[in-house]
Design a protein around this motif. Sequence first.
Motif, PDB file in Angstrom:
ATOM      1  N   UNK A  87      44.458  32.174  37.836  1.00  0.00           N
ATOM      2  CA  UNK A  87      44.339  31.615  39.176  1.00  0.00           C
ATOM      3  C   UNK A  87      43.261  32.391  39.924  1.00  0.00           C
ATOM      4  N   UNK A  88      42.156  31.743  40.300  1.00  0.00           N
ATOM      5  CA  UNK A  88      41.065  32.470  40.961  1.00  0.00           C
ATOM      6  C   UNK A  88      41.437  33.064  42.312  1.00  0.00           C
ATOM      7  N   UNK A  89      42.536  32.628  42.901  1.00  0.00           N
ATOM      8  CA  UNK A  89      42.980  33.218  44.168  1.00  0.00           C
ATOM      9  C   UNK A  89      43.389  34.670  43.990  1.00  0.00           C
ATOM     10  N   UNK A  90      43.791  35.052  42.773  1.00  0.00           N
ATOM     11  CA  UNK A  90      44.262  36.410  42.524  1.00  0.00           C
ATOM     12  C   UNK A  90      43.218  37.252  41.808  1.00  0.00           C
ATOM     13  N   UNK A  91      41.977  36.916  41.981  1.00  0.00           N
ATOM     14  CA  UNK A  91      40.893  37.608  41.296  1.00  0.00           C
ATOM     15  C   UNK A  91      40.552  38.910  42.002  1.00  0.00           C
ATOM     16  N   UNK A  92      40.544  39.995  41.244  1.00  0.00           N
ATOM     17  CA  UNK A  92      40.073  41.277  41.735  1.00  0.00           C
ATOM     18  C   UNK A  92      38.617  41.400  41.311  1.00  0.00           C
ATOM     19  N   UNK A  93      37.722  41.367  42.273  1.00  0.00           N
ATOM     20  CA  UNK A  93      36.298  41.405  41.958  1.00  0.00           C
ATOM     21  C   UNK A  93      35.836  42.850  41.740  1.00  0.00           C
ATOM     22  N   UNK A  94      35.808  43.248  40.482  1.00  0.00           N
ATOM     23  CA  UNK A  94      35.214  44.529  40.133  1.00  0.00           C
ATOM     24  C   UNK A  94      33.701  44.376  40.253  1.00  0.00           C
ATOM     25  N   UNK A  95      32.942  45.442  40.206  1.00  0.00           N
ATOM     26  CA  UNK A  95      31.480  45.293  40.264  1.00  0.00           C
ATOM     27  C   UNK A  95      30.932  44.358  39.173  1.00  0.00           C
ATOM     28  N   UNK A  96      31.481  44.433  37.969  1.00  0.00           N
ATOM     29  CA  UNK A  96      31.012  43.560  36.884  1.00  0.00           C
ATOM     30  C   UNK A  96      31.373  42.103  37.160  1.00  0.00           C
ATOM     31  N   UNK A  97      32.578  41.848  37.672  1.00  0.00           N
ATOM     32  CA  UNK A  97      32.983  40.483  37.998  1.00  0.00           C
ATOM     33  C   UNK A  97      32.143  39.940  39.154  1.00  0.00           C
ATOM     34  N   UNK A  98      31.881  40.783  40.147  1.00  0.00           N
ATOM     35  CA  UNK A  98      31.066  40.369  41.287  1.00  0.00           C
ATOM     36  C   UNK A  98      29.653  39.989  40.824  1.00  0.00           C
ATOM     37  N   UNK A  99      29.099  40.760  39.885  1.00  0.00           N
ATOM     38  CA  UNK A  99      27.772  40.451  39.352  1.00  0.00           C
ATOM     39  C   UNK A  99      27.775  39.126  38.592  1.00  0.00           C
ATOM     40  N   UNK A 100      28.794  38.897  37.769  1.00  0.00           N
ATOM     41  CA  UNK A 100      28.880  37.645  37.012  1.00  0.00           C
ATOM     42  C   UNK A 100      29.003  36.458  37.953  1.00  0.00           C
ATOM     43  N   UNK A 101      29.844  36.577  38.966  1.00  0.00           N
ATOM     44  CA  UNK A 101      30.012  35.494  39.936  1.00  0.00           C
ATOM     45  C   UNK A 101      28.711  35.252  40.691  1.00  0.00           C
ATOM     46  N   UNK A 102      28.049  36.311  41.085  1.00  0.00           N
ATOM     47  CA  UNK A 102      26.774  36.187  41.779  1.00  0.00           C
ATOM     48  C   UNK A 102      25.717  35.517  40.916  1.00  0.00           C
ATOM     49  N   UNK A 103      25.698  35.862  39.635  1.00  0.00           N
ATOM     50  CA  UNK A 103      24.742  35.236  38.714  1.00  0.00           C
ATOM     51  C   UNK A 103      25.010  33.743  38.563  1.00  0.00           C
TER      52      UNK A 103
ATOM     53  N   UNK B 233      36.950  38.869  24.753  1.00  0.00           N
ATOM     54  CA  UNK B 233      38.205  38.213  25.090  1.00  0.00           C
ATOM     55  C   UNK B 233      38.964  39.034  26.125  1.00  0.00           C
ATOM     56  N   UNK B 234      39.444  38.348  27.160  1.00  0.00           N
ATOM     57  CA  UNK B 234      40.264  39.010  28.168  1.00  0.00           C
ATOM     58  C   UNK B 234      39.495  39.714  29.271  1.00  0.00           C
ATOM     59  N   UNK B 235      38.194  39.491  29.359  1.00  0.00           N
ATOM     60  CA  UNK B 235      37.398  40.187  30.374  1.00  0.00           C
ATOM     61  C   UNK B 235      37.299  39.433  31.694  1.00  0.00           C
ATOM     62  N   UNK B 236      37.833  38.217  31.756  1.00  0.00           N
ATOM     63  CA  UNK B 236      37.859  37.483  33.016  1.00  0.00           C
ATOM     64  C   UNK B 236      36.859  36.348  33.124  1.00  0.00           C
ATOM     65  N   UNK B 237      36.309  35.901  32.010  1.00  0.00           N
ATOM     66  CA  UNK B 237      35.319  34.819  32.044  1.00  0.00           C
ATOM     67  C   UNK B 237      35.896  33.550  32.661  1.00  0.00           C
ATOM     68  N   UNK B 238      37.066  33.150  32.218  1.00  0.00           N
ATOM     69  CA  UNK B 238      37.675  31.923  32.716  1.00  0.00           C
ATOM     70  C   UNK B 238      38.004  32.045  34.198  1.00  0.00           C
ATOM     71  N   UNK B 239      38.508  33.189  34.616  1.00  0.00           N
ATOM     72  CA  UNK B 239      38.858  33.385  36.019  1.00  0.00           C
ATOM     73  C   UNK B 239      37.611  33.356  36.895  1.00  0.00           C
ATOM     74  N   UNK B 240      36.534  34.002  36.455  1.00  0.00           N
ATOM     75  CA  UNK B 240      35.275  33.980  37.201  1.00  0.00           C
ATOM     76  C   UNK B 240      34.739  32.547  37.273  1.00  0.00           C
ATOM     77  N   UNK B 241      34.819  31.840  36.165  1.00  0.00           N
ATOM     78  CA  UNK B 241      34.344  30.455  36.152  1.00  0.00           C
ATOM     79  C   UNK B 241      35.150  29.600  37.115  1.00  0.00           C
ATOM     80  N   UNK B 242      36.454  29.763  37.100  1.00  0.00           N
ATOM     81  CA  UNK B 242      37.296  28.984  38.016  1.00  0.00           C
ATOM     82  C   UNK B 242      36.989  29.318  39.470  1.00  0.00           C
ATOM     83  N   UNK B 243      36.698  30.584  39.755  1.00  0.00           N
ATOM     84  CA  UNK B 243      36.318  30.966  41.120  1.00  0.00           C
ATOM     85  C   UNK B 243      34.996  30.292  41.490  1.00  0.00           C
ATOM     86  N   UNK B 244      34.037  30.319  40.567  1.00  0.00           N
ATOM     87  CA  UNK B 244      32.737  29.690  40.834  1.00  0.00           C
ATOM     88  C   UNK B 244      32.901  28.187  41.042  1.00  0.00           C
ATOM     89  N   UNK B 245      33.761  27.550  40.267  1.00  0.00           N
ATOM     90  CA  UNK B 245      33.984  26.110  40.409  1.00  0.00           C
ATOM     91  C   UNK B 245      34.680  25.779  41.729  1.00  0.00           C
TER      92      UNK B 245
END
Length: 100
Positions: free
Chosen positions: A18-34, A52-64
């Motif tokens: 669920x992207x509502x519960x996403x903790x944006x680490x610096x790496x996640x913030x960079x991926x979302x920004x990209x 696997x398990x690094x948050x790709x799907x969650x970041x994608x759902x947040x971006x969507x």
Amino acid sequence: MYERFFGLRERAFDLTPNPRFLLLTPAHREALGNLQYAVASCQGLTLLTGESGTGKTTILRRALAIEIDDGRRRVVWVHLNNPTIGRTEFLDFLAHAFVL
């Protein structure tokens, strides 16, 4: 089960991220920004990869979940969640997803 223990009002750890519960680490913030930059700059195709398990799907759902409407173009997203398909299947998937 854990909701009562931690005093949560709803389930934060379901099988589907669920992207509502996403903790944006610096790496996640960079991926979302990209991802956001790729869409805003009209890049044709963007690929998000990672272990696997690094948050790709969650970041994608947040971006969507972020609405993109600048009045100039329509943004179409395609989420390929089967990494084992071949080249022909991939092209068929894209053609079907983009209704070509």
